[in-house]
Write a protein that holds these residues in place. Structure first.
Motif, PDB file in Angstrom:
ATOM      1  N   CYS A   1       3.724   8.535   6.833  1.00  0.00           N
ATOM      2  CA  CYS A   1       4.562   9.516   7.539  1.00  0.00           C
ATOM      3  C   CYS A   1       5.789   8.854   8.163  1.00  0.00           C
ATOM      4  N   ALA A   2       5.583   7.717   8.812  1.00  0.00           N
ATOM      5  CA  ALA A   2       6.700   7.000   9.428  1.00  0.00           C
ATOM      6  C   ALA A   2       7.671   6.491   8.359  1.00  0.00           C
ATOM      7  N   LEU A   3       7.147   6.039   7.236  1.00  0.00           N
ATOM      8  CA  LEU A   3       8.011   5.580   6.148  1.00  0.00           C
ATOM      9  C   LEU A   3       8.858   6.740   5.619  1.00  0.00           C
ATOM     10  N   ALA A   4       8.247   7.912   5.447  1.00  0.00           N
ATOM     11  CA  ALA A   4       8.993   9.087   4.975  1.00  0.00           C
ATOM     12  C   ALA A   4      10.132   9.410   5.936  1.00  0.00           C
ATOM     13  N   GLU A   5       9.859   9.379   7.219  1.00  0.00           N
ATOM     14  CA  GLU A   5      10.898   9.666   8.217  1.00  0.00           C
ATOM     15  C   GLU A   5      11.990   8.598   8.189  1.00  0.00           C
ATOM     16  N   ASN A   6      11.615   7.326   8.066  1.00  0.00           N
ATOM     17  CA  ASN A   6      12.619   6.246   7.995  1.00  0.00           C
ATOM     18  C   ASN A   6      13.517   6.402   6.764  1.00  0.00           C
TER      19      ASN A   6
ATOM     20  N   ASP B   1       2.221  -2.490   4.846  1.00  0.00           N
ATOM     21  CA  ASP B   1       1.617  -1.483   5.717  1.00  0.00           C
ATOM     22  C   ASP B   1       2.099  -1.546   7.163  1.00  0.00           C
ATOM     23  N   ARG B   2       3.299  -2.081   7.410  1.00  0.00           N
ATOM     24  CA  ARG B   2       3.825  -2.099   8.785  1.00  0.00           C
ATOM     25  C   ARG B   2       4.033  -0.687   9.323  1.00  0.00           C
ATOM     26  N   LEU B   3       4.370   0.242   8.436  1.00  0.00           N
ATOM     27  CA  LEU B   3       4.501   1.649   8.800  1.00  0.00           C
ATOM     28  C   LEU B   3       3.435   2.438   8.050  1.00  0.00           C
ATOM     29  N   ASP B   4       3.070   3.600   8.562  1.00  0.00           N
ATOM     30  CA  ASP B   4       2.209   4.468   7.780  1.00  0.00           C
ATOM     31  C   ASP B   4       3.090   5.351   6.892  1.00  0.00           C
TER      32      ASP B   4
ATOM     33  N   THR C   1       0.808  -1.224   0.000  1.00  0.00           N
ATOM     34  CA  THR C   1       0.000   0.000   0.000  1.00  0.00           C
ATOM     35  C   THR C   1       0.840   1.272   0.000  1.00  0.00           C
ATOM     36  N   LEU C   2       2.142   1.155   0.137  1.00  0.00           N
ATOM     37  CA  LEU C   2       3.030   2.318   0.162  1.00  0.00           C
ATOM     38  C   LEU C   2       4.090   2.182  -0.923  1.00  0.00           C
TER      39      LEU C   2
END
Length: 130
Positions: free
Chosen positions: A93-98, A88-91, A14-15
Motif C-alpha cells: 500500500c505504501a509503495l502504491a502511494e509512493n 520490503d522496506r515499504l508494504d 517481495t514487491l
C-alpha cells in the motif's frame, strides 16, 4: 513485440510494479469490480509475492491464462513497458502511494488490486501528456 525494461530485478524482493501502456480507451469487466473504464495511457500495477516473485511476474506477462488477479483482466489490452522489483522496506500500500506521488498519477479504479486491504487501489494511472 518489444521486451519490457527490467529495473532492479532481484529474486529476493517481495514487491513489484508493472507498467502497462494502453493505446486506446477500454471498458473492461474486472472480476467482482464489474465494468471499469480505462482511459488510454500508462497504468502501473503494484503487487507482492512473498515467494517466487519471478514466477509471479512471468505469469503477469502472459496474456492467455486463467483470470485470477485484477491485473489479469487488464493485461490483454496493453503492452508491458517496464517491470521493477522492490525490497520490503515499504508494504504494498505504501509503495502504491509512493509511486502515485512520484509519477504524479492517480488511483483510477477503487479497489483494483487492493481487495485484501483498506487503501484505495494498487493501480496507478499516469495521464498521457498531449
Amino acid at each position: 513485440m518489444n521486451e519490457p525494461i527490467y529495473e532492479s530485478m532481484n529474486h529476493e524482493h517481495t514487491l513489484y510494479s508493472i507498467y502497462l501502456q494502453l493505446e486506446h480507451d477500454y471498458n473492461i469487466t474486472v472480476g467482482k469490480l464489474g465494468e471499469c473504464f480505462f482511459k488510454r495511457g500508462t497504468y502501473i500495477y503494484i503487487g507482492s509475492a512473498k515467494k517466487y516473485i519471478m514466477k509471479r511476474i512471468l505469469r503477469h506477462k502472459e496474456i492467455h491464462k486463467k483470470l485470477h488477479w485484477h491485473f489479469d483482466y487488464l493485461r490483454p489490452y496493453g503492452m508491458i513497458t517496464k517491470i521493477i522489483t522492490y525490497d520490503d522496506r515499504l508494504d504494498e500500500c505504501a509503495l502504491a502511494e509512493n509511486i502515485r506521488k512520484k509519477e504524479d498519477g492517480m488511483f483510477p479504479i477503487k479497489g483494483f488490486g487492493s481487495s485484501d486491504c483498506r487503501c484505495p487501489s494498487h493501480l496507478v494511472y499516469v495521464n498521457e501528456k498531449q
